[in-house]
Design a protein around this motif. Sequence first.
Motif, PDB file in Angstrom:
ATOM      1  N   ASP A  97      23.353  48.778  50.716  1.00  0.00           N
ATOM      2  CA  ASP A  97      22.300  49.739  51.024  1.00  0.00           C
ATOM      3  C   ASP A  97      21.014  49.042  51.471  1.00  0.00           C
ATOM      4  OD1 ASP A  97      20.896  52.495  50.659  1.00  0.00           O
ATOM      5  OD2 ASP A  97      19.677  51.096  49.485  1.00  0.00           O
ATOM      6  N   SER A 147      25.720  54.056  48.354  1.00  0.00           N
ATOM      7  CA  SER A 147      24.834  55.200  48.592  1.00  0.00           C
ATOM      8  C   SER A 147      24.709  55.512  50.081  1.00  0.00           C
ATOM      9  CB  SER A 147      23.455  54.935  47.986  1.00  0.00           C
ATOM     10  OG  SER A 147      22.933  53.687  48.445  1.00  0.00           O
ATOM     11  N   ASP A 156      23.054  60.313  48.056  1.00  0.00           N
ATOM     12  CA  ASP A 156      23.580  60.264  46.692  1.00  0.00           C
ATOM     13  C   ASP A 156      23.916  58.818  46.340  1.00  0.00           C
ATOM     14  OD1 ASP A 156      23.520  63.026  46.097  1.00  0.00           O
ATOM     15  OD2 ASP A 156      25.363  63.328  47.258  1.00  0.00           O
ATOM     16  N   VAL A 157      23.505  58.390  45.148  1.00  0.00           N
ATOM     17  CA  VAL A 157      23.896  57.072  44.659  1.00  0.00           C
ATOM     18  C   VAL A 157      25.150  57.252  43.821  1.00  0.00           C
ATOM     19  CG1 VAL A 157      23.218  55.021  43.383  1.00  0.00           C
ATOM     20  CG2 VAL A 157      21.503  56.305  44.665  1.00  0.00           C
ATOM     21  N   THR A 190      25.527  54.301  38.697  1.00  0.00           N
ATOM     22  CA  THR A 190      25.271  53.362  39.799  1.00  0.00           C
ATOM     23  C   THR A 190      26.021  52.049  39.610  1.00  0.00           C
ATOM     24  OG1 THR A 190      23.055  54.280  40.033  1.00  0.00           O
ATOM     25  CG2 THR A 190      23.468  52.133  41.060  1.00  0.00           C
TER      26      THR A 190
END
Length: 213
Positions: A97, A147, A156-157, A190
């Motif tokens: 990310d 993500s 959204d993670v 996460t």
Amino acid sequence: MQPNALSKARQSIIVPAQSGRSVRVSKGDLVRITDPKGQQVADLWAIVTSPQLDWLSTSQTRDIGERMFPAVGEWFYSNLGRPLLKLVEDGSPGPHDMLFPACSRELYERVGLPDHPNCRDNMLQALRNEGITFPFVPDPVDLFQNSPPQPNGRLDVLPSVNPPGGYVVFQAECDLLLVVTACAVDFHPTNGSCCTEIAIEISRGNQPQEHTF
């Protein structure tokens, strides 16, 4: 890169869960960042300290490379548009990310967790150890973070899908101060709902200096 290019790493550093490490690397150094146990996000910053302060910019990297994340053989660029790191190998299924900021004290306060370890504070402490001050914290490269933007535009993670031993390898394009944190998020899946360590291996160049905080 040859498969055994890092088989004789000169220095190994462990970043304990919910903490960080800084290390200086020289031009040409190979830096391997590994997630030993899997599903652990690693935040990465790269700082140029001389002759002019500059830093890895995720927005410049997206703009210059015209990608959400560089492909193998492409570069991460600085705030001034200078190539800082080359992605030479990606031993992870991804994704990675470059949209989210580092987790912060304020993030945890919003979910009822005051005084929680966080990557923003860990990064700032690393800079203080080096005698460097920033008026802000640049957004990091969030290695192994799952993500990707959704078709409806939502971010959204999701739990990381990086397997145990998943890794990336960079080559330094100039002398750099690197900061790596093991993401501290433990109230959300996460990091697979369990924060663990990150490993750094460095080969070639001058002996780097590690700092603990």
